[in-house]
Write a protein that holds these residues in place. Structure first.
Motif: not given
Length: 289
Positions: A119-126, A245-252, A256-259, A264-270
């Motif tokens: 979610s957008d919230t997940d991204v912003e919290i990170f 520091l990159l802005s949130f807009a630059e890092a968003r 998202r791709e990192h999360l 994906r990796a954790l879900g597949q392993k599980s």
């Protein structure tokens, strides 16, 4: 004789684990590869027996594309088929092995697609919890001109080379806008073809003598003559991007791709872990992704 999938798997694992052809592995490396390959085959077999696998239909075009990519590594058909014969495969068995490999990947993609979206919230919290990870150090857009010192080459003896670089330096002090032209004409660095442009350079990328000077220059400033083991250099700073520091807009998007990748990796392993019999051993090399 090993089955085609086993041969293909071992060739891929040799490249992934050791960066070598299968036949070049040392005995200890071959032992490790065998353990990993056996475990991977076990996991693939479990995956291909699932309802998810039964519902996946491979597109023949995707198989053809993978085979064409493999074929493209070889100069001609004769070389390609000779290599297949050498490793114990032919066109049919290779297609079978590639199809199995793609089917396993497709099942894992199907499993990943069923995970909850980031979610957008997940991204912003990170972002707020890891802002220092998005600090970019200072970079500079630099141009460079080199006259080498080579006592065995007429015109590049130490004194001659120094005279040449001094003349260029004097010319550029009068007309700094001519740096690209002078680099193209006189520089013995491969960047000469691009007018001496090094591009955007972070601190620590250049030779120490050049780095220290380049990062002391003001924007638009030309260096004095710098000597290194290569010869004599001139550097011009064209632009400075200060540490920030990159802005949130630059890092968003990166966040998202990192999360999504982690999820994906954790879900597949599980999911794979749930397929395996209770108490089964686990090899850290066995995960495909």
């Amino acid at each position: 004789m090993p089955e085609p999938g086993s041969i293909y798997r071992s060739i891929k694992l040799a490249a992934r684990l050791f960066g070598k052809p299968l036949e070049s592995l040392a005995p200890a490396e071959l032992q490790r590869l065998t353990r990993v390959a056996d475990r991977q085959q076990e996991i693939e077999t479990l995956i291909l027996e699932t309802p998810e696998a039964a519902s996946v239909k491979l597109d023949a075009a995707s198989i053809d594309a993978s085979l064409m990519e493999i074929r493209g590594r070889y100069g001609d058909e004769e070389e390609y088929h000779a290599e297949l014969r050498r490793v114990g495969l032919d066109a049919s068995s290779l297609r079978q092995a590639v199809s199995r490999d793609l089917l396993v990947e497709a099942v894992l993609e199907k499993v990943a697609a069923g995970l909850a979206a980031i979610s957008d919230t997940d991204v912003e919290i990170f972002w707020y919890m890891n802002r220092q990870r998005f600090r970019h150090g200072e970079t500079r857009v630099l141009r460079h001109l080199l006259v080498t010192i080579n006592d065995g080459l007429t015109g590049n003896e130490r004194e001659a080379a120094r005279a040449r670089i001094d003349a260029i330096h004097a010319r550029l002090l009068r007309e700094p806008q001519r740096f690209a032209e002078q680099a193209l004409k006189h520089s013995e660095c491969p960047t000469a073809i691009h007018g001496g442009l090094l591009g955007r350079v972070p601190r620590g990328r250049l030779y120490p003598q050049l780095d220290a000077v380049a990062f002391s220059l003001a924007e638009g400033m030309l260096s004095e003559v710098i000597e290194s083991e290569l010869g004599y250099h001139l550097v011009r700073c064209e632009a400075i991007q200060h540490e920030r520091l990159l802005s949130f807009a630059e890092a968003r998007q990166t966040i998202r791709e990192h999360l999504e990748g982690n999820q994906r990796a954790l879900g597949q392993k599980s999911w794979i872990r749930a397929l395996r019999p209770q108490g089964a051993g686990r090899s850290p090399d066995a995960n495909r992704r």
